[in-house]
Structure formats: C-alpha cells, structure tokens
Scaffold this motif. Structure first.
Motif, PDB file in Angstrom:
ATOM      1  N   GLY A 186      -5.676  -4.994   6.993  1.00 39.37           N
ATOM      2  CA  GLY A 186      -5.566  -6.126   6.082  1.00 39.37           C
ATOM      3  C   GLY A 186      -4.258  -6.155   5.322  1.00 39.37           C
ATOM      4  N   PHE A 187      -3.767  -4.980   4.925  1.00 36.00           N
ATOM      5  CA  PHE A 187      -2.535  -4.925   4.143  1.00 36.00           C
ATOM      6  C   PHE A 187      -1.282  -5.154   4.989  1.00 36.00           C
ATOM      7  CE2 PHE A 187      -4.906  -3.383   0.523  1.00 36.00           C
ATOM      8  CZ  PHE A 187      -4.141  -3.835  -0.548  1.00 36.00           C
ATOM      9  N   ALA A 188      -1.437  -5.165   6.309  1.00 32.79           N
ATOM     10  CA  ALA A 188      -0.282  -5.436   7.163  1.00 32.79           C
ATOM     11  C   ALA A 188       0.312  -6.813   6.875  1.00 32.79           C
ATOM     12  CB  ALA A 188      -0.683  -5.341   8.632  1.00 32.79           C
ATOM     13  N   SER A 189      -0.519  -7.740   6.395  1.00 34.04           N
ATOM     14  CA  SER A 189      -0.026  -9.086   6.083  1.00 34.04           C
ATOM     15  C   SER A 189       0.412  -9.224   4.630  1.00 34.04           C
ATOM     16  CB  SER A 189      -1.115 -10.122   6.387  1.00 34.04           C
ATOM     17  OG  SER A 189      -2.261  -9.910   5.573  1.00 34.04           O
ATOM     18  N   LEU A 190       0.251  -8.156   3.832  1.00 32.35           N
ATOM     19  CA  LEU A 190       0.553  -8.233   2.402  1.00 32.35           C
ATOM     20  C   LEU A 190       1.772  -7.402   1.999  1.00 32.35           C
ATOM     21  CD1 LEU A 190      -3.076  -7.951   0.934  1.00 32.35           C
ATOM     22  CD2 LEU A 190      -1.787 -10.023   1.462  1.00 32.35           C
ATOM     23  N   LEU A 191       2.214  -6.491   2.864  1.00 34.79           N
ATOM     24  CA  LEU A 191       3.343  -5.622   2.528  1.00 34.79           C
ATOM     25  C   LEU A 191       4.647  -6.165   3.099  1.00 34.79           C
ATOM     26  CD1 LEU A 191       1.942  -2.006   3.079  1.00 34.79           C
ATOM     27  CD2 LEU A 191       2.105  -3.294   0.944  1.00 34.79           C
ATOM     28  N   ASN A 192       5.731  -5.816   2.445  1.00 38.02           N
ATOM     29  CA  ASN A 192       7.070  -6.198   2.889  1.00 38.02           C
ATOM     30  C   ASN A 192       7.909  -4.947   3.136  1.00 38.02           C
ATOM     31  OD1 ASN A 192       6.677  -9.087   2.536  1.00 38.02           O
ATOM     32  ND2 ASN A 192       6.716  -8.655   0.324  1.00 38.02           N
ATOM     33  N   LYS A 193       8.978  -5.119   3.877  1.00 38.41           N
ATOM     34  CA  LYS A 193       9.897  -4.027   4.132  1.00 38.41           C
ATOM     35  C   LYS A 193      10.417  -3.480   2.801  1.00 38.41           C
ATOM     36  CE  LYS A 193      13.989  -2.772   6.809  1.00 38.41           C
ATOM     37  NZ  LYS A 193      15.037  -3.242   7.754  1.00 38.41           N
ATOM     38  N   GLY A 194      10.385  -2.165   2.664  1.00 33.23           N
ATOM     39  CA  GLY A 194      10.862  -1.524   1.438  1.00 33.23           C
ATOM     40  C   GLY A 194       9.776  -1.260   0.420  1.00 33.23           C
ATOM     41  N   ASP A 195       8.589  -1.883   0.586  1.00 28.88           N
ATOM     42  CA  ASP A 195       7.468  -1.526  -0.277  1.00 28.88           C
ATOM     43  C   ASP A 195       7.107  -0.065  -0.042  1.00 28.88           C
ATOM     44  OD1 ASP A 195       7.233  -4.052  -1.371  1.00 28.88           O
ATOM     45  OD2 ASP A 195       5.647  -4.708  -0.007  1.00 28.88           O
ATOM     46  N   GLU A 196       6.510   0.560  -1.048  1.00 32.27           N
ATOM     47  CA  GLU A 196       6.172   1.974  -0.935  1.00 32.27           C
ATOM     48  C   GLU A 196       4.676   2.187  -1.038  1.00 32.27           C
ATOM     49  OE1 GLU A 196      10.382   3.552  -2.938  1.00 32.27           O
ATOM     50  OE2 GLU A 196       8.467   4.061  -3.885  1.00 32.27           O
ATOM     51  N   ILE A 197       4.175   3.109  -0.231  1.00 30.67           N
ATOM     52  CA  ILE A 197       2.786   3.530  -0.329  1.00 30.67           C
ATOM     53  C   ILE A 197       2.764   5.048  -0.450  1.00 30.67           C
ATOM     54  CG2 ILE A 197       1.944   1.517   0.915  1.00 30.67           C
ATOM     55  CD1 ILE A 197       1.579   3.145   3.377  1.00 30.67           C
ATOM     56  N   ILE A 198       1.769   5.553  -1.182  1.00 30.82           N
ATOM     57  CA  ILE A 198       1.708   6.979  -1.505  1.00 30.82           C
ATOM     58  C   ILE A 198       0.397   7.547  -0.983  1.00 30.82           C
ATOM     59  CG2 ILE A 198       1.594   8.677  -3.368  1.00 30.82           C
ATOM     60  CD1 ILE A 198       3.284   6.805  -5.075  1.00 30.82           C
ATOM     61  N   VAL A 199       0.499   8.698  -0.324  1.00 31.32           N
ATOM     62  CA  VAL A 199      -0.678   9.401   0.176  1.00 31.32           C
ATOM     63  C   VAL A 199      -0.587  10.855  -0.283  1.00 31.32           C
ATOM     64  CG1 VAL A 199       0.398  10.031   2.382  1.00 31.32           C
ATOM     65  CG2 VAL A 199      -2.077   9.782   2.258  1.00 31.32           C
ATOM     66  N   SER A 200      -1.718  11.521  -0.428  1.00 38.14           N
ATOM     67  CA  SER A 200      -1.676  12.907  -0.885  1.00 38.14           C
ATOM     68  C   SER A 200      -1.515  13.857   0.296  1.00 38.14           C
ATOM     69  CB  SER A 200      -2.943  13.249  -1.672  1.00 38.14           C
ATOM     70  OG  SER A 200      -3.919  13.866  -0.849  1.00 38.14           O
ATOM     71  N   ALA A 201      -1.020  15.038   0.017  1.00 34.10           N
ATOM     72  CA  ALA A 201      -0.816  16.061   1.048  1.00 34.10           C
ATOM     73  C   ALA A 201      -2.115  16.691   1.508  1.00 34.10           C
ATOM     74  CB  ALA A 201       0.116  17.151   0.516  1.00 34.10           C
ATOM     75  N   LEU A 202      -3.223  16.382   0.842  1.00 31.35           N
ATOM     76  CA  LEU A 202      -4.505  17.013   1.150  1.00 31.35           C
ATOM     77  C   LEU A 202      -5.381  16.167   2.066  1.00 31.35           C
ATOM     78  CD1 LEU A 202      -5.487  18.441  -2.370  1.00 31.35           C
ATOM     79  CD2 LEU A 202      -4.477  19.664  -0.440  1.00 31.35           C
ATOM     80  N   GLU A 203      -4.789  15.158   2.718  1.00 33.87           N
ATOM     81  CA  GLU A 203      -5.616  14.185   3.435  1.00 33.87           C
ATOM     82  C   GLU A 203      -6.058  14.648   4.824  1.00 33.87           C
ATOM     83  OE1 GLU A 203      -6.725  11.527   1.724  1.00 33.87           O
ATOM     84  OE2 GLU A 203      -5.586  12.583   0.176  1.00 33.87           O
ATOM     85  N   HIS A 204      -7.211  14.140   5.207  1.00 36.42           N
ATOM     86  CA  HIS A 204      -7.692  14.164   6.587  1.00 36.42           C
ATOM     87  C   HIS A 204      -6.781  13.244   7.397  1.00 36.42           C
ATOM     88  CE1 HIS A 204     -10.451  13.170   9.928  1.00 36.42           C
ATOM     89  NE2 HIS A 204     -11.152  14.229   9.598  1.00 36.42           N
ATOM     90  N   HIS A 205      -6.643  13.518   8.668  1.00 32.91           N
ATOM     91  CA  HIS A 205      -5.773  12.691   9.512  1.00 32.91           C
ATOM     92  C   HIS A 205      -6.129  11.211   9.449  1.00 32.91           C
ATOM     93  CE1 HIS A 205      -4.956  16.451  12.231  1.00 32.91           C
ATOM     94  NE2 HIS A 205      -4.345  16.518  11.058  1.00 32.91           N
ATOM     95  N   SER A 206      -7.404  10.897   9.243  1.00 31.36           N
ATOM     96  CA  SER A 206      -7.812   9.492   9.208  1.00 31.36           C
ATOM     97  C   SER A 206      -7.310   8.772   7.970  1.00 31.36           C
ATOM     98  CB  SER A 206      -9.340   9.376   9.286  1.00 31.36           C
ATOM     99  OG  SER A 206      -9.950   9.967   8.159  1.00 31.36           O
TER     100      SER A 206
END
Length: 404
Positions: free
Chosen positions: A103-123
């Motif tokens: 869903g967010f593929a249509s809402l993000l633009n080039k250069g926007d940033e997303i943050i994920v934690s280092a403790l995540e499951h591959h999914s």
C-alpha cells in the motif's frame, strides 16, 4: 491459582512421545500448540456449517458468516481496536506486513526514509527493502546492543522530517527482547511518521491495547496464540486503511464491477479479496477466548518463573552462553555451548524427545552481529513445566559431552 497440570490436559499433543520419550515442546516461538477446544471448533465447522461467507442466503452460509464476524469482534475487543472493521483477517503476520508495504508503494517518494530495527525477523526486513527498490526510499536501521536491546539514542537521532515509516517488532523472536514500543511510536509520531509493530512474538505473552499504544498498524498470527496456522490479523487505524489501496483484486473486495470501472468495498472487505480461511478465522476467535480464560497476567507471571528458572539452570552448564540478556524479556532463551554447532545439539535433543529451534531463526542480521552461525532457542509457554526444563538441561549436558 495457576494450575499447569490442569492446563496441560487441554493440549492432547503433550501426551505423545517422540523417539520413545515424552514430548518436551520448547519451540513455542515458532508455533504454539493447540488446545482441544480450538480443535473442536475446527471439527465443528467442517462437520456442521462448512460454507462460503457473505454471499449466500442459505442457512449454512449465514451461520458461517455470523461465526466469522463474531470472531472478528472477539479479536477487535482483545486488541481494543476502536472498530471491528479496523481488523483485517489475513493469512498471518507476513501477509499483513506485505499488505502495508504494498500500500505504501503509492505513498512514498524518492528520498523518503523508513526505519527498521536490527532485531527484526526477515518478514519485517525484506518487504521494506522491496518497497525501497520500488520507490527510491532509503532504509535506515536502529542498531542493537551487545545485550540484545535497541540503541534508542541512535533511533532518536535517525528520526527527521523525511521519516515516513518506522517498523519494529514488539518482541524479538530470536532473543525474546521486549522492545520499548511506546517510546518508538511516540517519537515517530512527533516527526509525522507512521508506525507498524510486528506483534507475532508478543501476543502469546502480552495483551496489546492498540488504542493506548496509539499505533498505526499492528500485526500478529493465530498460530502463536494457540490458534491454527494460515490466519492472522492486520490492525490498522481507519484513517490509514482508507488511504492505502487494495492489496489484491477479486471477489468480496468490490462494491461494483463493470468493464469500464470497478469501485471498491468499504473496510474491512477492501483488503479481504477472495474466499478467506473461514474455519481459521473462527478458530482464531476460539483461541483468543481460550487464552483469555487462562488470563494474560497469570500467563506472564508463570512464564517469567520459567524464564528465570531456565536461565539459572542452563547457565550452570560449562561453556554455555546466552544471547539476549535484556532486562525486559519474554520466555525465550537463545544459547550456544562452546564452539559446538547449534544444529548438532538440536539433533541430539530431538532424539531425547526435546523440541527446540536451531539456526538463525529468520533473523540473520542478529547472528551476524554476534558473529555466530545461529543459536539453540528454547521458547517456553504457559503449558510447560520446570520439570521439562530439567530434562532440557540434562539433554544439553548429554549432547555437549557427546560432541566435545
């Protein structure tokens, strides 16, 4: 009073043997076992009212529809969602995460940033990498510490007005660390970012209140919660679910269809294309009822006893090292012994009737951080006992002696 012996009677699989030994099941972080009341719910569905839902005027269809929507309401109340239509029933946590990423593929633009934690499951890593490839967004990572916690100072420094999304698990599947999601959510909202919390590992131990958390998306799977495989949930705030486009096209998710134009159904059906796992959804509701009948405070207290006892007893083994020593943990112990490969110990434990998980637990970046190939993971549930932990300890000692 918490009576573990009485609770164990609810789980028929705990009576079986493996390689001639009584089963000791310590792979609960992968899949919990299923109580008889949930099994009976599955049998009842297929025996008495198996039918498609929402589409039929006949009695079986109406009965199935009512049971399915009753289960949605049970899940809504359990997680304290404001509205039942904010609960989207999916095939599991991975499906739920991919729905949001798509869903967010249509809402993000080039250069926007997303943050994920280092403790995540591959999914909760791969879908966001795929999203960045599609959109040109930049993926940033909250680093972890030696004790298996998140470096929250760095997290706050990563946040800025380009941050659009933040993702973290509630509890690490590999280490058992309970992450400070309240702080993560509040800080992200200050810069206008949305937050998705992966609750797959938390929900067997903790009863999340999505309104109190003020989280935008929360995902979980039934098979971690004494329910069946192949069903889970995506909670989303109504405002976000209205913004996101449908994930799949097909039956049920439409209002009108013509060759000129299709209009979409309202929530939750907009995200529930095709025939769902009807029986699974109904059984999910039964599992929620069962877990609440045991009580999450009682579960947490008892499992903490198991965690403390298991930690103390395992650390008596020479050369044993535990990975993930955060003060806030669920009942997971991830460990290795000397330089012995975890798979080898796990294989011997299996011959002794003890089920543990070995490997990187779909959390390879964590193993890379510790520079190890994987760990042996013993994950406890409220139907396990200290006597079973004693059997595990003796099994690890025996395996270590054989492999040294």
């Amino acid at each position: 009073m918490f009576n573990v012996d009485k609770i164990r009677e609810d789980f028929p699989i705990l009576k079986r043997t493996v390689h001639g030994k009584p089963l000791v099941y310590f792979d609960n972080a992968a899949t919990s076992q299923t109580p008889q009341i949930v099994i009976d719910t599955i049998v009842d569905y297929y025996s008495n009212y198996n039918s498609n839902i929402h589409r039929g005027v006949h009695t079986l269809s109406q009965e199935a529809t009512d049971k399915y929507e009753e289960a949605r309401i049970k899940i809504q109340k359990h997680f304290n969602a404001k509205e039942a239509y904010e609960i989207i029933l999916t095939s599991g946590t991975t499906h739920s995460i991919n729905m949001v990423a798509s869903g967010f593929a249509s809402l993000l633009n080039k250069g926007d940033e997303i943050i994920v934690s280092a403790l995540e499951h591959h999914s909760n890593i791969v879908p966001w990498q795929m999203l960045c490839e599609k959109t040109g967004a930049i993926l940033k990572v909250i680093p972890m510490t030696d004790e298996g916690s998140l470096d929250m100072k760095t997290y706050h420094n990563l946040l800025n007005d380009k941050t659009k999304l933040v993702f973290s698990n509630h509890v690490s599947n590999a280490l058992g660390t309970v992450n400070p999601i309240e702080e993560i959510i509040a800080a992200a909202h200050k810069v206008g970012a949305a937050v998705l919390i992966d609750g797959a590992q938390a929900t067997p131990h903790i009863k999340p209140d999505v309104q109190a958390l003020n989280v935008d998306f929360y995902v979980a799977s039934a098979h971690k919660l004494c329910g069946p495989t192949g069903v889970g949930l995506l909670y989303g705030k109504q405002e976000w679910l209205e913004k996101l486009p449908p994930y799949q096209g097909g039956g049920e998710m439409i209002a009108t269809v013509s060759f000129e134009k299709t209009t979409y159904a309202g929530l939750p059906h907009k995200f529930e294309a095709g025939t769902p796992n009807i029986c699974g959804g109904i059984a999910f509701g039964a599992a929620i009822d069962y877990m609440n009948s045991v009580g999450f405070d009682a579960i947490a207290n008892y499992e903490n006893e198991l965690l403390e006892y298991g930690t103390s007893e395992l650390l008596k083994i020479d050369g044993l090292k535990i990975y993930g020593t955060s003060a806030e943990k669920t009942a997971v112990i991830s460990f290795n012994v000397n330089d012995i490969h975890p798979y080898d110990i796990g294989a011997i434990l299996d011959k002794l009737g003890i089920a543990v998980r070995t490997g990187h637990h779909c959390a390879q970046p964590i193993m890379d951080f510790y520079k190890i190939p994987g760990t042996i993971r013993a994950s406890f549930s409220f139907y396990n006992t200290k006597e079973e932990i004693d059997i595990l300890v003796q099994g690890v000692k025996r395996a270590t002696m054989m492999l040294s």
